[in-house]
Scaffold this motif. Structure first.
Motif: not given
Ligand SMILES: [Zn+2]
Length: 72
Positions: A20, A23-25, A54-57
């Motif tokens: 975690p 990953a950028e939550v 996640d930021r990308k998501e």
């Protein structure tokens, strides 16, 4: 022997990337499409429509950064 070492190396790397902290939550509001940082006051107020992803998501889903926290 070298092959085994490289397999172990890849395994360790993949474990790190799924942790975690790597990953950028962010907090994503599924209703307004806003991306908040987890410490944002609006993220704390938002309990019904918000999810932690996640930021990308969140960006993939069409999220835009919040004007208060900038999504960071
Ligand atoms: Zn915010």
């Amino acid at each position: 022997m070298k092959k085994i070492l490289s397999i172990i190396f890849i395994l360790i790397l993949s474990v790190f990337y799924t942790m975690p902290c790597f990953a950028e939550v962010v907090v994503y509001n599924t209703k307004t499409g806003k991306i908040h940082s987890t410490s944002c006051k609006w993220a704390k107020k938002c309990t019904v429509n918000c999810i932690r992803i996640d930021r990308k998501e969140a960006v993939k889903r069409g999220g835009v950064p919040c004007k208060v926290c900038g999504g960071r």
